[in-house]
Every structure is written in C-alpha cells, then in structure tokens.
Design an enzyme around this catalytic site. Structure first.
Site, PDB file in Angstrom:
ATOM      1  N   GLN A 119       0.848  -1.198   0.000  1.00  0.00           N
ATOM      2  CA  GLN A 119       0.000   0.000   0.000  1.00  0.00           C
ATOM      3  C   GLN A 119       0.878   1.240   0.000  1.00  0.00           C
ATOM      4  OE1 GLN A 119      -3.141   0.174   3.056  1.00  0.00           O
ATOM      5  NE2 GLN A 119      -2.461   2.243   3.522  1.00  0.00           N
ATOM      6  N   GLY A 120       0.807   2.039  -1.051  1.00  0.00           N
ATOM      7  CA  GLY A 120       1.641   3.226  -1.179  1.00  0.00           C
ATOM      8  C   GLY A 120       0.892   4.486  -0.797  1.00  0.00           C
ATOM      9  N   SER A 122       1.555   6.422   2.826  1.00  0.00           N
ATOM     10  CA  SER A 122       2.369   7.313   3.656  1.00  0.00           C
ATOM     11  C   SER A 122       3.637   7.769   2.941  1.00  0.00           C
ATOM     12  CB  SER A 122       2.762   6.607   4.954  1.00  0.00           C
ATOM     13  OG  SER A 122       1.630   6.346   5.744  1.00  0.00           O
ATOM     14  N   SER A 157       4.557  -1.707   3.862  1.00  0.00           N
ATOM     15  CA  SER A 157       4.674  -3.118   4.238  1.00  0.00           C
ATOM     16  C   SER A 157       4.801  -4.004   3.007  1.00  0.00           C
ATOM     17  CB  SER A 157       3.450  -3.542   5.046  1.00  0.00           C
ATOM     18  OG  SER A 157       3.329  -2.783   6.223  1.00  0.00           O
ATOM     19  N   GLU A 241      -9.176  -0.725   7.749  1.00  0.00           N
ATOM     20  CA  GLU A 241      -8.047  -0.977   8.641  1.00  0.00           C
ATOM     21  C   GLU A 241      -8.391  -0.681  10.094  1.00  0.00           C
ATOM     22  OE1 GLU A 241      -5.061   1.551   6.930  1.00  0.00           O
ATOM     23  OE2 GLU A 241      -4.129  -0.093   5.845  1.00  0.00           O
TER      24      GLU A 241
END
Length: 365
Positions: A119-120, A122, A157, A241
C-alpha cells in the site's frame, strides 16, 4: 446476540482445529521468519478453505457470514498460529471503487495469495496528514494512455516482495488537496521503482520499506475510480483498517494475556490485571460491531473509536508483556515494542481524536 456456534459453525470450527493441529508448526515463527513465510501461509489457508470466507464467490471467496472469519481468527490465536494475512483493505478498496475489469483482473490473485501487494500511502512528510502527499502521477502526453509516477513512499509493508502497489498520487494539480488525488494499481517490478528496506526497532527487517518512484509507468486503465477519487478510495481503505471486527486483534490479545497469566508467578499485578480487563472489553466491543455488521450497519467516523480502543488495548497488553518478560524474552519484548507503533500506524491517536471531536461530537463546527 447468541454467541454460541450453530451446528454448521461448530463443524467448521472442528475442521479448522483439526487442520491447525497438523499445520501450525510448519508456519509458526516470529520476526523475519514470520514475514518470509507469510505468502505460503496465505496460500495454505486459502487452499484449505479457511481464507476469503466472506468475500464474493465471483473472485474466489465463499460468500459466508462474517462469523466464519471471526471463528478463524479465534482458532488461529488459540493454536498460536500466524494471523490471517491482512489484504481486506485491497478487497474493499478495489471492490468498491475499481472498474469491473480491475476487479476481475486483481481480486482473485489478492484473495488466493498468488499475487502479493503493498500500500503506497504514507510519505516522509505525509503520514497522518495524508492529503499533503507530494507523489505525482502525470500523463505521459496529451493523448497518452499512461501516467508517469514520481515520488517517495515510506512505511510500505511488504514492498520488497510485492508484485503490485495500491498507490495514492496527486493528479489534479491546483485542485483542493483532498480532491486532487487519484489511486492506481502500479506494477512494482518495473524500471523506475527502487526498494529500500527499513529495519524496525524490534529487529525485524522484512516488514517495512521505503519506495522511490522515478518515472514508473502505470496505464490509465489501472486507475481505481475516476480522476480525483483517490481520497474516497483512501477512506475506504483506512476505514477497513480501523475496524476491529475483521482483524482478529481481540482474539490475539486475549491469547497473549492468557499466556502472561500462565507465566506469572505470585499475585497478579495491576498492569496484567488491567490488560486482562482491556482485552475482555475489546472482545465485547468486537462482538457488538459484528452484530451490527450482520444487521447491515456500516460505520464511518466511528471507526476512529475502534482504532483508539485497539491502540489502548494493545499497548496495555504490551506493557504487561514487558512486565512479565522484561527484555529477556524476545517474543514478549517484541510484543511490547510493536505495541508502541499502534498509536501511529493507520492514523495517529491524535488524528483519531480530532475525527471523533469534529465528525461525531460536532465540536468546532
């Protein structure tokens, strides 16, 4: 709500317990060992019929009640097995906002574990204030079918092993900062994408990374939603989330508390007693959320309440683990260290309190 298993649920639980008794040791581990085996664990769960239970059959799921996901989470924790891989954010994000072509192409591989994702979101200067991100995706030319991506993501991650990235980038220059964002499915194994692992204070080096995009190409038809819909995609993702009912946290916290009580010598101290109370409180909260989910109730800003509860419980349990094991036990010390990140990841506790204040309590409006 009656929390006892139906005959069908009891049979499923028994089958899962039997399977776990044979396979847990194959995948048990912590730290880098756990992350190295996570993809294998994902595929093993799926092939045995214990993953993707409540997701659409069209994409490889079984369309069962979310109760079955809770049973899996409870039994994985009870057996000391690794948790379910966390890919629900992708299923919800792409499933709700993606085109039919994107859903058909990517959801099966997400669910069965044959393709790995990251997941891009932050960035070094855009964590809690995600709308301030500076990564850009611009058209390669006026009539081009491609976007070109430039930017820097962090705390990503599985970035070093991912095949694909759900990327948030700025496309609408000059627009309101929340409305100028778009989401894309970006191939990670291509020129213009560089990986740099980040070592965590717990010693784990295979979980997080930072990613540099320097001219990476993404076809326009891999945009998730319409141009400028990126913020809506992001809110769907972080909303999932922050939901405890689908993440299995409560079962895992209770298991750790039970392990700590078994290790405890002498009277139970205040920290451990409070951790037990907190874990039980979260269990009942999760059951209430599950009951609401079964009744078709969806939540918006209430997810911030859930996130705060998860943070408080994990950190209470983490402090208790430190009190029992100190720095001598690497697993307990690792649980403590990881708990400190809970008040930052997925949106800081301060941000959650601001959301609660403004969107639930109506303060400052």
């Amino acid at each position: 709500m009656d929390f006892r298993d139906s005959p069908q649920e009891a049979a499923f639980r028994d089958r899962l317990r039997s399977w776990l008794s044979l396979h847990t040791k194959e995948y048990h581990g912590s730290g880098d060992e756990y992350w190295a085996r996570q993809a294998d664990w994902h595929r093993a769960l799926y092939q045995a019929g214990f993953f993707g239970l409540s997701w659409p059959r069209e994409y490889g799921g079984l369309e069962l009640s979310p109760v079955y996901d809770v049973i899996v989470d409870e039994e994985l924790a009870r057996a000391g097995a690794p948790p379910r891989p966390s890919v629900g954010y992708l299923v919800f994000g792409i499933g709700r906002h993606g085109s039919d072509a994107l859903r058909q192409r990517f959801l099966p591989g997400i669910i069965d574990g044959t393709e790995r994702w990251c997941q891009g979101f932050s960035e070094p200067g855009a964590g809690s204030d995600l709308a301030s991100l500076t990564t850009t995706a611009t058209r390669a030319g006026d009539n081009s079918d491609n976007y070109v991506v430039h930017g820097h993501k962090i705390w990503t991650s599985y970035s070093d092993v991912a095949d694909w990235c759900l990327l948030l980038a700025r496309t609408e220059h000059g627009a309101n900062r929340h409305r100028g964002l778009s989401a894309f499915v970006v191939a990670m194994k291509q020129p213009g994408v560089q990986q740099h692992p980040l070592r965590m204070m717990s010693g784990v080096s295979n979980e997080f990374g930072q990613v540099f995009f320097d001219g990476a190409i993404v076809p326009a038809d891999r945009m998730v939603g319409e141009p400028g819909d990126g913020w809506a995609v992001a809110m769907t993702v972080v909303g999932h989330e922050r939901e405890p009912s689908t993440l299995g946290y409560a079962a895992r916290y209770n298991k750790l508390v039970a392990d700590l009580l078994a290790r405890n010598d002498g009277p139970v101290g205040d920290e451990l007693a409070w951790a037990a109370v907190q874990a039980e409180m979260l269990t009942h909260h999760v059951r209430r959320r599950l009951s609401e989910q079964l009744d078709g109730v969806s939540h918006g800003p209430e997810g911030s309440l859930d996130k705060l509860l998860m943070t408080w419980v994990e950190q209470s349990v983490g402090h208790a683990a430190l009190g029992i094991g100190g720095t001598r036990d690497p697993d307990l010390f690792g649980a403590y260290l990881y708990s400190r990140a809970q008040s930052v990841m997925g949106g800081t506790s301060q941000i959650q309190k601001n959301i609660i204040a403004s969107r639930i309590l109506g303060l400052g409006v």
